[in-house]
Motif scaffolding. Sequence first.
Motif, PDB file in Angstrom:
ATOM      1  N   ARG A 142       0.523   3.715   9.827  1.00  0.00           N
ATOM      2  CA  ARG A 142       1.020   2.537   9.087  1.00  0.00           C
ATOM      3  C   ARG A 142       2.274   1.976   9.740  1.00  0.00           C
ATOM      4  N   ALA A 159       0.521  -2.457   5.137  1.00  0.00           N
ATOM      5  CA  ALA A 159      -0.618  -1.773   4.537  1.00  0.00           C
ATOM      6  C   ALA A 159      -0.777  -2.248   3.103  1.00  0.00           C
ATOM      7  N   PHE A 171      -5.161   1.668   9.089  1.00  0.00           N
ATOM      8  CA  PHE A 171      -4.177   2.048   8.079  1.00  0.00           C
ATOM      9  C   PHE A 171      -4.516   3.388   7.440  1.00  0.00           C
ATOM     10  N   THR A 189      -0.043   1.271  -1.892  1.00  0.00           N
ATOM     11  CA  THR A 189      -0.596   2.618  -1.927  1.00  0.00           C
ATOM     12  C   THR A 189      -0.646   3.139  -3.349  1.00  0.00           C
TER      13      THR A 189
END
Length: 397
Positions: A171, A38, A54, A41
């Motif tokens: 994810r 992914a 995702f 974040t």
Amino acid sequence: MARIGIAGAGVLGRLLAWRLSRAGHSVTVFDPAAGPAAPSTGHLHPGAPYAAGFTAAGMLSPMAELDNAGPVVARLGWRSLALWREVADTLRAEGNTVQLFAQHGSLMLAHGSDLGAARRVLARLGTAPSFAAELPAPQPLDRAELAALEPVLAPGLHAWLLGGEAQVMPRDMLQAMAAHAPRVHWRWGERVERVLPGVLHVAGEGPVHVDLAVDVRGVGARPDLALRGVRGEVIWLHAPGVTLQRPVRLLHPRHRVYIVPRPGDLFVVGASEIESEDRSPVSLRSAVELMAAAHSVIPELAEARIVHMEANLRPALPDNEPHIQAEPGLLRINGLFRHGWLLAPALVQDALETVGLPPAPLRGFPPPVPEGGHRLWPGQARSTAVLDDNLSHAHPC
Ligand SMILES: Cc1cc2nc3c(=O)[nH]c(=O)nc-3n(C[C@H](O)[C@H](O)[C@H](O)COP(=O)(O)OP(=O)(O)OC[C@H]3O[C@@H](n4cnc5c(N)ncnc54)[C@H](O)[C@@H]3O)c2cc1C
């Protein structure tokens, strides 16, 4: 052994690659993403486009989705529950150690003041055509039953248990499918401009010839399909000490808000549904509405920390239904809209059978027993009626 080229490494692309490589085919996957993980974040996410898979909460809610989808979605989704469980069990047997799947049912909730709206939704679930009658009925819970099941929920909520519903951890599942398909040739950072029978046109390279060209580019499949993106926003909360066993969904006259527990004391709160292709960060209005609703359901979330917010686009066709298009040398699957995780395994199974590449059996685990469910859906074997429903033809632009 067939040479298969797949455009798109989202939910569908990875599941197809994993299944086809296990069946011994030579599989190459192209995706403009930098790699299988992914995107990082951060608190807000202004980055380049990436798979909607995702961002998804990962709810597998065939019954609850009858509120805004037809029986085809419910029927495919109900089949997919058992298939995701098999995928997770197989990946675990192959060495994956992270939790990928959980099946404890889900809860529909309503505050007393919204009971009228909630009853209208429940009536819609009960009267949805044909297939709905074969799903486990929502089971009303009294105050004591709800407190026993989920003590963290605010007292006074009205609640219904949807037995058998489940969740994936998006994810981790996306990463595990890529990691456990080592024979697949992953071509990250490569964009496919057109997908035609037997050929993928790769940007900067030109035509790549294959036996079967597969188009699962989600919103990126334009102009080959008349797609639109529908914006969805989610918020991740970190709340150590707050325990929720199963996803919950708040029935509300204006919002459909859900809270999905994830390993590591995380909670995903979602999701807005906005007819816009804006991928910019989450708006204040959405954040306030989603978090206020979540707090009203779980007051202990007051001290949760907001660790991440994310917006992405759900790929939708004009009728909001999933579609499979199969012709010699070409397979397209798209339009999974708000149900991509829910529908992917059943659609992949049907699509591969349609093109004469039935997926190799997984480990043959027994079908799941829905917790709190009244009966199993009898048609866990695939249904040609569903297949026919979905074998419609792609929407030309
Ligand atoms: C906020 C939100 C919440 C959601 N929650 C849920 C949920 O709880 N349950 C559920 O079932 N579904 C949920 N969904 C929907 C689900 O995520 C989608 O339906 C699903 O991801 C669609 O899968 P896909 O493989 O078709 O597309 P995607 O997952 O979007 O993957 C498409 C892939 O194609 C690649 N691509 C794009 N253009 C090109 C190109 N030109 N060449 C090569 N590759 C390309 C992209 O990089 C991407 O990797 C949610 C979606 C959102 C946004």
